[in-house]
Motif scaffolding. Structure first.
Motif, short mmCIF file in Angstrom:
data_model
loop_
_atom_site.label_atom_id
_atom_site.label_comp_id
_atom_site.label_asym_id
_atom_site.label_seq_id
_atom_site.Cartn_x
_atom_site.Cartn_y
_atom_site.Cartn_z
N ASN A 52 0.77 -1.14 -0.03
CA ASN A 52 0.11 0.20 0.05
C ASN A 52 0.91 1.27 0.09
N ALA A 53 2.10 1.16 0.77
CA ALA A 53 2.76 2.45 0.77
C ALA A 53 3.36 2.69 -0.53
N VAL A 54 3.51 1.77 -1.65
CA VAL A 54 4.37 2.22 -2.76
C VAL A 54 3.16 2.56 -3.81
N ILE A 55 1.96 2.24 -3.42
CA ILE A 55 0.98 2.56 -4.55
C ILE A 55 0.96 4.32 -4.74
N THR A 56 0.86 4.59 -5.76
CA THR A 56 0.85 6.08 -5.89
C THR A 56 -0.54 6.75 -5.55
N PRO A 57 -0.61 7.67 -4.68
CA PRO A 57 -1.87 8.17 -4.04
C PRO A 57 -2.72 8.77 -5.19
N LYS A 58 -3.71 8.76 -5.46
CA LYS A 58 -4.80 8.91 -6.64
C LYS A 58 -5.74 10.34 -6.14
N THR A 59 -5.76 11.38 -6.90
CA THR A 59 -6.60 12.37 -6.34
C THR A 59 -7.69 12.45 -7.39
N ILE A 60 -8.94 12.76 -6.79
CA ILE A 60 -10.08 12.75 -7.52
C ILE A 60 -10.83 14.12 -7.27
N THR A 61 -11.52 14.54 -8.25
CA THR A 61 -12.55 15.76 -7.74
C THR A 61 -13.89 15.50 -8.10
N VAL A 62 -14.88 15.38 -7.23
CA VAL A 62 -16.14 14.77 -7.36
C VAL A 62 -17.17 15.97 -6.96
N ALA A 63 -18.32 15.97 -7.07
CA ALA A 63 -19.46 16.81 -6.60
C ALA A 63 -20.76 16.28 -6.40
N GLN A 64 -21.51 16.83 -5.56
CA GLN A 64 -22.91 16.28 -5.63
C GLN A 64 -23.77 17.52 -5.12
N MET A 65 -25.06 17.33 -5.79
CA MET A 65 -26.22 18.32 -5.04
C MET A 65 -27.03 17.77 -4.00
N ALA A 66 -26.60 18.01 -2.77
CA ALA A 66 -27.24 17.63 -1.40
C ALA A 66 -28.62 18.27 -1.21
N THR A 67 -29.08 17.87 0.02
CA THR A 67 -30.29 18.81 0.22
C THR A 67 -29.95 20.19 0.79
N ASP A 68 -28.89 20.53 1.18
CA ASP A 68 -28.72 21.80 1.55
C ASP A 68 -27.95 22.57 0.48
N GLY A 69 -27.41 22.04 -0.55
CA GLY A 69 -26.84 22.72 -1.66
C GLY A 69 -25.78 21.97 -2.26
N PRO A 70 -24.91 22.57 -3.26
CA PRO A 70 -23.61 21.96 -3.80
C PRO A 70 -22.75 21.52 -3.00
N HIS A 71 -22.06 20.47 -2.93
CA HIS A 71 -20.70 20.08 -2.38
C HIS A 71 -19.98 19.62 -3.36
N PHE A 72 -18.59 20.40 -3.36
CA PHE A 72 -17.59 19.93 -4.18
C PHE A 72 -16.34 19.26 -3.28
N TYR A 73 -15.74 18.27 -3.82
CA TYR A 73 -14.64 17.62 -3.13
C TYR A 73 -13.42 17.39 -4.00
N TRP A 74 -12.26 17.56 -3.52
CA TRP A 74 -10.84 17.10 -3.83
C TRP A 74 -10.40 16.14 -2.92
N TYR A 75 -10.03 15.15 -3.37
CA TYR A 75 -9.68 13.83 -2.36
C TYR A 75 -8.44 13.17 -2.85
N THR A 76 -7.55 12.94 -1.84
CA THR A 76 -6.24 12.39 -2.17
C THR A 76 -6.37 10.99 -1.56
N PHE A 77 -6.11 9.82 -1.91
CA PHE A 77 -6.21 8.63 -1.04
C PHE A 77 -5.51 7.58 -1.88
N ARG A 78 -5.02 6.60 -0.89
CA ARG A 78 -4.58 5.02 -1.46
C ARG A 78 -5.75 4.32 -1.26
#
Length: 225
Positions: free
Chosen positions: A25-51
């Motif tokens: 897991n340590a040698v796996i290159t981290p992945k960054t994604i950008t996603v969004a959703q329209m929730a009940t309170d309004g739009p949410h925008f995300y930038w997420y980096t993970f393995r």
């Protein structure tokens, strides 16, 4: 003697597998994604980096109709929440009040620093509130990964004279609207759920955010490295 030898062999085997998984897991290159959703309170925008199954950092921007807007950063170490910072507005007693909330944890998950400010007031956080915030961060990371699995991508740009110009380029693209053609109007900034294709076509599923005066969104940077 044979049983002891077999037991030790099993322990070494399991330890070796765990160490191998961690090393892999340590040698796996981290992945960054950008996603969004329209929730009940309004739009949410995300930038997420993970393995795989291991969150690293998450940035969030939220625009609500009643609570104003806020932004947040979350950071993990070895899968444990290490730090979070939220900043924006909260609806309190009929008014929008600015707030800042910062938490930092040690390697055992204990909160070693806290600061929660509403307007000019510093408010201590209870252990129950801290645990709730930590759990919310965990759920949020899982939610963002699910949005990525469902390809909840988004594109932002400016709508000018019936043309959409994405933030990452200066050339207009052809817009292919699904069921939201009536929403593609006006002038100014627009963020949409959809996908920008190689043929310079933007497939729009829905309009997330539209404002006359709004700069292109970037991930908030509230935490110091």
């Amino acid at each position: 003697m044979t049983r002891i030898t077999l037991s030790l062999a099993v322990v070494f085997l399991l330890t070796g597998c765990a160490a191998s998984d961690m090393a892999e897991n340590a040698v796996i290159t981290p992945k960054t994604i950008t996603v969004a959703q329209m929730a009940t309170d309004g739009p949410h925008f995300y930038w997420y980096t993970f393995r795989p199954n291991l969150p690293i950092k998450l940035s969030e921007r939220v625009f609500t109709s009643t609570q104003g807007q806020y932004q947040a950063n979350y950071r993990w170490r070895s899968g444990r929440l290490f730090e979070l910072y939220q900043q924006g507005q909260q609806h309190i007693d009929g008014s929008l009040v600015p707030f800042q909330l910062q938490l930092r944890f040690d390697s055992h998950g204990l909160a070693v620093f806290q600061r929660y400010q509403q307007g000019k007031n510093i408010i201590p956080l209870t252990n129950a509130k801290i645990d709730k915030l930590r759990q919310q961060a965990k759920v949020l990371a899982a939610t963002v990964e699910q949005l990525s699995d469902h390809q909840q991508t988004w594109v932002q740009g400016h709508w000018q004279q019936q043309q959409f110009i994405p933030c990452q380029q200066q050339q207009p693209v052809e817009v292919i609207a699904q069921s939201t053609a009536d929403k593609l109007s006006g002038q100014g900034y627009m963020a949409v759920s959809g996908k920008l294709q190689q043929q310079q076509q933007l497939v729009v599923d829905d309009v997330l955010l539209q404002r006359q005066q709004q700069q292109c969104l970037v991930a908030p940077n509230l935490l110091k490295d």
